[in-house]
Design an enzyme around this catalytic site. Structure first.
Site, PDB file in Angstrom:
ATOM      1  N   CYS A  34      -3.459 -10.761  12.631  1.00 51.14           N
ATOM      2  CA  CYS A  34      -4.543 -10.321  13.523  1.00 51.14           C
ATOM      3  C   CYS A  34      -5.903 -10.378  12.829  1.00 51.14           C
ATOM      4  O   CYS A  34      -6.930 -10.267  13.480  1.00 51.14           O
ATOM      5  CB  CYS A  34      -4.272  -8.908  14.043  1.00 51.14           C
ATOM      6  SG  CYS A  34      -4.280  -7.670  12.748  1.00 51.14           S
ATOM      7  N   CYS A 104       0.209  -2.434  12.940  1.00 48.96           N
ATOM      8  CA  CYS A 104      -1.029  -1.735  12.584  1.00 48.96           C
ATOM      9  C   CYS A 104      -0.706  -0.526  11.701  1.00 48.96           C
ATOM     10  O   CYS A 104      -1.453  -0.206  10.771  1.00 48.96           O
ATOM     11  CB  CYS A 104      -1.761  -1.275  13.839  1.00 48.96           C
ATOM     12  SG  CYS A 104      -1.755  -2.497  15.159  1.00 48.96           S
TER      13      CYS A 104
END
Ligand code: FES
Length: 129
Positions: A34, A104
Site C-alpha cells: 500500500c 495495517c
C-alpha cells in the site's frame, strides 16, 4: 466494510501523535503493497521501562488507529513485554478490523519492534545518536 466504534474513535482522536521528547528508540517501517509508512518513537528509562511512546504515520485510517492503540499498550511496559505485543492483540483491543485491513496492524507491530531494536542498538553502542 465496517469499522468498530473503537477503531473510529482512535482514528478520529488518535493518542500519542508526534515525536516523544528525548526518544531513545525510533523505528520506521513501510508496507510495500500500500506504500504506507509508520514511524514509532519510544523513550525507555534506565530500568528498561517504556516511559513514553508516540507515532507518526503516512498511512490509512486503520494504520492511525492501530498505531494509536499500540502506543497506548506499550506505555509503562518493559521492553520484553512490549516485544510480545502482537498485531492480533492490537486488533482485539480495537474490537476487530476488517480482513483487508489486518496488514495495517502488522505495520504497527513491526514499527514497535523496529523502535525497540533501535533502542537496543543504541544501548549496546552500535549506533551513535
Ligand atoms: Fe496500508 Fe493501511 S492500507 S497501512
Amino acid at each position: 466494510m465496517t469499522y468498530s466504534k473503537k477503531v473510529l474513535e482512535h482514528f478520529q482522536c488518535p493518542r500519542n501523535v508526534g515525536e516523544v521528547e528525548g526518544a531513545n528508540g525510533v523505528g520506521t517501517v513501510g508496507n510495500a503493497k500500500c506504500g504506507d509508512i509508520m514511524q514509532m518513537f519510544i523513550r525507555v528509562n534506565d530500568e528498561g521501562i517504556i516511559e513514553d511512546a508516540s507515532f507518526k504515520t503516512f498511512g490509512c485510517g486503520a494504520a492511525v488507529a492501530t498505531s494509536s492503540m499500540a502506543t497506548e499498550m506499550i506505555k509503562g511496559k518493559s521492553i520484553d513485554e512490549a516485544l510480545q505485543l502482537t498485531n492480533s492483540a492490537v486488533v482485539e483491543a480495537l474490537e476487530g478490523l476488517p480482513p483487508a485491513k489486518i496488514h495495517c496492524s502488522v505495520l504497527a507491530e513491526e514499527a514497535v519492534k523496529a523502535a525497540i531494536d533501535d533502542y537496543m542498538k543504541r544501548k549496546n553502542g552500535e549506533k551513535r545518536e
